[in-house]
Design an enzyme around this catalytic site. Structure first.
Site, PDB file in Angstrom:
ATOM      1  N   SER A   1       3.177   3.935   0.513  1.00 37.27           N
ATOM      2  CA  SER A   1       2.812   4.527   1.807  1.00 37.27           C
ATOM      3  C   SER A   1       4.078   5.145   2.402  1.00 37.27           C
ATOM      4  O   SER A   1       5.191   4.769   2.016  1.00 37.27           O
ATOM      5  CB  SER A   1       2.286   3.421   2.733  1.00 37.27           C
TER       6      SER A   1
ATOM      7  N   TYR B   1       2.396  -4.781   6.490  1.00 37.87           N
ATOM      8  CA  TYR B   1       1.904  -3.683   5.641  1.00 37.87           C
ATOM      9  C   TYR B   1       3.084  -2.863   5.129  1.00 37.87           C
ATOM     10  O   TYR B   1       3.205  -2.611   3.930  1.00 37.87           O
ATOM     11  CB  TYR B   1       0.934  -2.812   6.444  1.00 37.87           C
TER      12      TYR B   1
END
Ligand code: NDP
Length: 256
Positions: A159, A172
């Site tokens: 990401s 995350y």
């Protein structure tokens, strides 16, 4: 961090993945569903791993309706996955297929968006378990099958916040940084001694349930659909990217 991209306008051969067996995690929805359909559409037998039989069954049916090779369904919850389950899975796949040509680690959870200062330890552990630990465990158990293939490709999903830290992205972001580290360590271990390549991909903003949960105020249709970013996923899983291992890919150009 140096990043890479698939060649512009990459056009995979229709039979790019003919005869290949590829496992996709989180295959029942979002980007994982699109990757499973794209891989099957290019000839692969796709093993659909996820926690919900209903969504996996639907993808299985879509592949069948499109005339793709018969898929496999692996119902597993990555939050509670055990070493024993992984070993059993590897034994079953070994018995049925003998080897594995590709492994796309796609499943992830977003977790809570809040400062580290007030982050819940339980949520932290859940996110690290699903996004990082499960990928490690699956890879370790399936590595002998990947090494039994003539050439194999492992893709981990990263990401933007796994490459540059950002406030409130908590576990995350940390799970994605660690994923990049796992890619580099594993690729370095396998380089020169194995035909298994390992790379990461950052899909970029894509219209899925996760993106809509992370950015509720955003117009969903301003982002590409999962199908739009499949050229990079096809490039990385097939032999056209054989020169790459240990590299971090972007499926979309960075936004200005
Ligand atoms: P979604 O939330 O739409 O899909 C995530 C998938 O992971 C779902 O199929 C989900 O299953 C599965 N999953 C979640 N938890 C578990 C579990 N415990 N066991 C098994 N499967 C599980 O997200 P995206 O498709 O957007 O995300 C795909 C990947 O791309 C992720 O790694 C994400 O971090 C990454 N990413 C996405 C971006 C975006 O803009 N969409 C941007 C950057 C990275 P279920 O359907 O049952 O929930």
């Amino acid at each position: 961090m140096e990043t890479f991209a698939a060649p512009p306008s990459y056009a995979p051969a229709p039979d790019l993945l003919a005869g290949r067996t590829i496992l996709v995690t989180g295959a029942g929805s979002g980007i994982g569903r699109a990757a499973a359909l794209a891989y099957a559409n290019h000839g692969a037998t796709v093993l659909l791993l996820g926690r919900r039989a209903s969504t996996l069954d639907a993808v299985y049916d879509e592949i069948e309706a499109a005339g793709g090779p018969r898929a496999g369904i692996i119902e597993l919850d990555l939050e509670t996955i055990t070493e024993e389950q992984c070993v059993r899975l590897a034994n079953e796949l070994g018995g049925e297929f003998g080897h594995l040509d590709g492994l796309l680690h796609n499943a992830s959870v977003l977790g809570e968006r809040r400062p580290i200062e007030s982050a819940s330890y339980g949520e932290w552990q859940k996110v690290i378990q699903v996004n990082l630990n499960a990928g490690f465990l699956l890879t370790r158990c399936l590595l002998p099958l990947l090494q039994a293939a003539p050439r194999a490709s492992v893709i981990f999903t990263s990401s933007g916040v796994g490459r540059t830290g950002r406030a409130f992205w908590g576990a995350y972001a940390v799970s994605k940084f660690a994923t990049e580290g796992l890619v580099q360590v594993l690729a370095s271990e396998l380089e020169n001694t194995s035909a298994v390549r390992v790379n990461s991909v950052n899909p970029g903003a894509t219209n899925t349930a996760m993106r809509r949960a992370a950015y509720p105020a955003e117009r969903p249709d301003q982002n590409p659909q999962p199908e739009d970013i499949m050229p990079t996923y096809l490039y990385l899983i097939g032999d056209d990217s054989s020169a790459h291992t240990g590299h971090s890919f972007d499926a979309q150009p960075p936004r200005g």
